[in-house]
Design an enzyme around this catalytic site. Structure first.
Site: not given
Lengths: 221, 198
Positions: B104, B107-109
């Site tokens: 991601c 962000c950090s999905c």
């Protein structure tokens, strides 16, 4: 909005870390920050994940990076809470200083000023009446747009050509939902890009897939 | 567009977290006991052991595997896994010719219901920035050197769709019980930065 969060393709971050065994939360404050953020996010005007992501990307670069992932969650939660006057600016730092014994004035709780907004359903997925505009196999181009507000159109894709590979369910449009301006649900497409289209003839050869909202795309005639 | 700078005079995050919790409890907006429950759930219950069960079942049950690749979310739900960050899960299958890997960049999905919260390497700016640009080099730095003729497919999770990699079943594991197979499947193999060892 060009932000620190839009990291795809940027340089200067060093080598990729080698995975190691690690606890879910390295320090106990990280777990508290995680839970606080998830809970307080739902106390502004519904649980608006897009507004939270927008708060993350509005952080000054130092605040985004300094205390790692949960540090930035903490900072974004504080930003959302002060934006809606649930907390006064500076209240968190003032309380932290008081807790460690410093003489400090703590601001009073302000009168909350939350956006008058309500999501139509839980979660991000929605149904839309119209059929998808694009079909699998269609050639498309990511629009070359530079919105001032939140977007999930990665900067490194702008203007580049790809092919629709999957039609995903329709979802709330982050670009308006993040600003409490409406859900505007749209279809999402997994668009396949050739690595050389994105990074030039000398790049590694691979296929990149990115999920893009319908309004981020135009037909590539 | 306003950008505020809440922490110019930076205090340690542990102190600021404690202060924020106090303020929100006083405001009546959070309950510390509910927070404890949240933390315990993601420390103990929701993690890559869930995803490993999905993978092991797909390896041993061809009909399940077909459902999993066609409709990931509902097939995963059959095993009881769902919830936040798992509204729509797409499963992609690694083969001898194609290697999938998930990132991601924005962000950090990450697919929480099957993998839990993301590990630190997944959130690292080097991983986020470079996996979409030079995946073969990044994988090699992380310990996975792929043959030159294996095609790499990178999935940048930029919407609410979440991706789970179905890793290749190692040779020589025929006839092993599903629990034993599940124990071989690590978090990193389900994101695509490692292969399952035999």
């Amino acid at each position: 909005m060009e932000t620190i969060a839009d990291m795809g393709g940027t340089r200067g971050w060093g080598r990729a870390p080698v995975p190691v065994d690690e606890p879910v939360f390295a320090e106990s404050w990280e777990g508290r920050a995680f839970a606080l953020t998830l809970l307080s996010m739902g106390r502004v005007s519904g649980r608006n994940l897009d507004a939270f992501r927008h708060a993350l990307e509005r952080l000054p670069r130092d605040d985004y990076l300094a205390d790692g992932y949960y540090g930035r969650w903490l900072n974004a939660a504080e930003l959302m809470l002060t934006d809606s006057a649930i907390l006064a600016p500076g209240a968190v730092n003032a309380r932290a200083r008081a807790n460690r014994g410093e003489q400090t004035d703590q601001p009073a709780f302000p009168e909350p000023n939350k956006p008058d907004y309500q999501n139509t359903a839980a979660g991000q997925l929605r149904t839309v009446a119209e059929p998808p505009r694009f079909a699998v196999g269609d050639r498309v181009r990511a629009k070359d747009i530079h919105p001032e507000g939140h977007t999930r159109l990665c900067g490194y894709l702008r203007g580049h050509r790809g092919v629709i590979e999957l039609i995903q369910p329709a979802a709330v449009l982050p670009d308006t939902n993040a600003h409490f301006l409406g859900e505007n649900p749209q279809y999402v497409y997994a668009v396949g890009f050739d690595s050389h289209e994105l990074w030039g003839p000398d790049a590694e050869s691979f296929r990149l897939h990115v999920d893009l909202f319908e309004s981020y795309l135009e037909a590539d005639e | 567009m306003t950008t505020s700078a809440p922490n110019r005079d930076r205090l340690p995050p542990s102190l600021r977290t404690e202060a924020l919790e106090q303020l929100l409890v006083e405001r009546g907006l959070v309950d510390s006991a509910v927070m404890d429950k949240f933390i315990a759930t993601y420390e103990n219950d929701v993690g890559p052991l869930n995803g490993a069960q999905v993978v092991a079942k797909a390896w041993t049950d061809p009909e399940y595997k077909e459902r999993l690749l066609a409709e990931g979310t509902s097939a995963i739900k059959e095993l009881g896994f769902g919830g936040p960050q798992g509204e729509h899960i797409v499963v992609v299958e690694n083969t001898p010719d194609v290697h999938h890997v998930v990132v991601c960049s924005l962000c950090s999905c990450y697919p929480w219901p099957v993998l839990g919260l993301p590990p630190s390497w997944y959130k690292d700016p080097a991983y986020r920035s470079r996996m979409v640009r030079e995946p073969r080099a990044v994988l090699a730095e992380m310990g996975l050197t792929l043959p030159a003729d294996v095609e790499i497919k990178v999935w940048d999770s930029s919407s609410e769709v979440r991706y789970l990699v179905l890793p290749q079943r190692p040779a020589g594991t025929e006839g092993r019980p599903v629990e034993e197979l599940a124990a071989m499947v690590t978090r990193d193999t389900m994101v695509g930065v490692a292969e399952v060892g035999s």
